[in-house]
Every structure is written in C-alpha cells, then in structure tokens.
Scaffold this motif. Structure first.
Motif, PDB file in Angstrom:
ATOM      1  N   ASN A 224       0.815  -1.215   0.000  1.00  0.00           N
ATOM      2  CA  ASN A 224       0.000   0.000   0.000  1.00  0.00           C
ATOM      3  C   ASN A 224       0.850   1.267   0.000  1.00  0.00           C
ATOM      4  O   ASN A 224       0.615   2.166   0.801  1.00  0.00           O
ATOM      5  CB  ASN A 224      -0.918   0.011   1.232  1.00  0.00           C
ATOM      6  CG  ASN A 224      -1.838  -1.176   1.259  1.00  0.00           C
ATOM      7  OD1 ASN A 224      -2.655  -1.338   0.363  1.00  0.00           O
ATOM      8  ND2 ASN A 224      -1.697  -2.014   2.268  1.00  0.00           N
TER       9      ASN A 224
ATOM     10  N   GLU B 182       0.780   3.838  -1.723  1.00  0.00           N
ATOM     11  CA  GLU B 182      -0.006   5.053  -1.956  1.00  0.00           C
ATOM     12  C   GLU B 182      -0.534   5.648  -0.653  1.00  0.00           C
ATOM     13  O   GLU B 182      -0.963   6.795  -0.614  1.00  0.00           O
ATOM     14  CB  GLU B 182      -1.169   4.776  -2.927  1.00  0.00           C
ATOM     15  CG  GLU B 182      -2.281   3.919  -2.371  1.00  0.00           C
ATOM     16  CD  GLU B 182      -1.979   2.412  -2.326  1.00  0.00           C
ATOM     17  OE1 GLU B 182      -2.795   1.682  -1.736  1.00  0.00           O
ATOM     18  OE2 GLU B 182      -0.947   1.970  -2.848  1.00  0.00           O
ATOM     19  N   LYS B 183      -0.487   4.890   0.424  1.00  0.00           N
ATOM     20  CA  LYS B 183      -0.944   5.387   1.729  1.00  0.00           C
ATOM     21  C   LYS B 183       0.135   6.176   2.465  1.00  0.00           C
ATOM     22  O   LYS B 183      -0.073   6.605   3.589  1.00  0.00           O
ATOM     23  CB  LYS B 183      -1.440   4.226   2.593  1.00  0.00           C
ATOM     24  CG  LYS B 183      -2.710   3.604   2.045  1.00  0.00           C
ATOM     25  CD  LYS B 183      -3.262   2.563   2.973  1.00  0.00           C
ATOM     26  CE  LYS B 183      -4.566   2.012   2.422  1.00  0.00           C
ATOM     27  NZ  LYS B 183      -5.148   0.999   3.294  1.00  0.00           N
TER      28      LYS B 183
ATOM     29  N   SER C 193       2.888   3.633   5.721  1.00  0.00           N
ATOM     30  CA  SER C 193       2.528   2.283   5.288  1.00  0.00           C
ATOM     31  C   SER C 193       3.745   1.364   5.221  1.00  0.00           C
ATOM     32  O   SER C 193       3.618   0.155   5.403  1.00  0.00           O
ATOM     33  CB  SER C 193       1.798   2.318   3.949  1.00  0.00           C
ATOM     34  OG  SER C 193       2.649   2.801   2.923  1.00  0.00           O
TER      35      SER C 193
ATOM     36  N   ARG D  80      -0.372   7.304  10.449  1.00  0.00           N
ATOM     37  CA  ARG D  80      -1.121   7.307   9.197  1.00  0.00           C
ATOM     38  C   ARG D  80      -0.597   8.376   8.248  1.00  0.00           C
ATOM     39  O   ARG D  80      -0.035   9.376   8.667  1.00  0.00           O
ATOM     40  CB  ARG D  80      -2.615   7.570   9.451  1.00  0.00           C
ATOM     41  CG  ARG D  80      -3.298   6.474  10.242  1.00  0.00           C
ATOM     42  CD  ARG D  80      -3.432   5.205   9.417  1.00  0.00           C
ATOM     43  NE  ARG D  80      -4.102   4.157  10.128  1.00  0.00           N
ATOM     44  CZ  ARG D  80      -3.492   3.144  10.745  1.00  0.00           C
ATOM     45  NH1 ARG D  80      -2.192   3.060  10.766  1.00  0.00           N
ATOM     46  NH2 ARG D  80      -4.192   2.205  11.351  1.00  0.00           N
ATOM     47  N   GLY D  81      -0.829   8.146   6.979  1.00  0.00           N
ATOM     48  CA  GLY D  81      -0.499   9.132   5.965  1.00  0.00           C
ATOM     49  C   GLY D  81       0.975   9.171   5.611  1.00  0.00           C
ATOM     50  O   GLY D  81       1.715   8.223   5.839  1.00  0.00           O
ATOM     51  N   ASP D  82       1.374  10.283   5.062  1.00  0.00           N
ATOM     52  CA  ASP D  82       2.745  10.443   4.586  1.00  0.00           C
ATOM     53  C   ASP D  82       3.652  10.919   5.718  1.00  0.00           C
ATOM     54  O   ASP D  82       4.358  11.918   5.591  1.00  0.00           O
ATOM     55  CB  ASP D  82       2.785  11.404   3.396  1.00  0.00           C
ATOM     56  CG  ASP D  82       3.976  11.142   2.503  1.00  0.00           C
ATOM     57  OD1 ASP D  82       4.460   9.995   2.482  1.00  0.00           O
ATOM     58  OD2 ASP D  82       4.423  12.084   1.838  1.00  0.00           O
TER      59      ASP D  82
END
Length: 129
Positions: free
Chosen positions: A4, A6-7, A11, A86-88
């Motif tokens: 994943n 793109e998360k 990720s 979470r996220g970038d």
C-alpha cells in the motif's frame, strides 16, 4: 513488501511491523534507515546498535540539530504505537514526540538526503573526489 505505498511513508513502517508479527519474529527493536541517505557510515549504525544494547527501552535516534530522525532504532515496546501512524508521515514526527525517551550517538555522520536529480549530482561529485 509494502502493498500500500499510496498510503504514504507510514505504510512502509506498518508493513514491516506487521510482517514481523505475522511471522512471529521476535526482535528487541527495529532499525529504520532511508534508501535516499546513501552516505550513512557503517560505524555510525554500529554505534547506534551498541547504544541500544545498553538502553533497550530507549529510542536511539539521529540528531539533526533542531530535530531528531532516522536512522533510528525503536524498541519493540513502541511497535503498537508505530502501527497507529497514518499518511505520509514517517518515524521523524513519532521520534520527536518522544524526545524524553530518546538517546543519540555523540557523533554524527553524513546525513545527505537525495530527493532530486540535483541532490544526486551533488552526491556523485562528492564521492568522485
């Protein structure tokens, strides 16, 4: 394998920890390195490891002056918290939120970070001298 990407950066951290858990790998901590920091010296990582061996409940991180970051060794006591990122976002924000639980090597290394072609060209010139 991070299925994943793109998360965001988080990720990759989550994928690594989940892999260890699913395969019942019992490590005292994880060492996080970035592929775009090719000049980190082996002796620096060894120093971090020795510091971790003596302080297994502390995060061992790199000191960038105004902030802390990777390379870093994070003890298993923090794995469940890392799974919540979470996220970038990578480990940097997590480490800086835990400054009271962080130790850093007394010396530094070459923290060059290659994010652009220009960064890469500068790095290539520096190693060709």
């Amino acid at each position: 394998m991070n299925k994943n990407p793109e998360k965001g950066l988080s990720s990759s951290i989550i994928s690594g920890i989940k892999y260890m858990q699913e395969n019942k790998l019992n490590f005292e901590g994880i060492c996080m390195l970035l592929a775009d920091q090719p000049a980190i010296e082996t002796s620096y990582i060894e120093t971090m490891y020795l510091l971790f061996k003596r302080n297994k409940l502390k995060i061992i991180a790199s000191n960038y002056g105004n902030s802390l970051g990777v390379p870093a060794i994070i003890p298993k006591t923090y794995f469940s918290q890392l799974l919540l990122i979470r996220g970038d976002k990578g480990a940097k924000e997590f480490i800086n939120a835990k400054k009271n639980s962080v130790l850093c090597p007394q010396w530094s290394t070459n923290f060059i970070d290659i994010d652009t072609k220009e960064d890469f060209d500068i790095y290539k010139k520096s190693i060709q001298q």
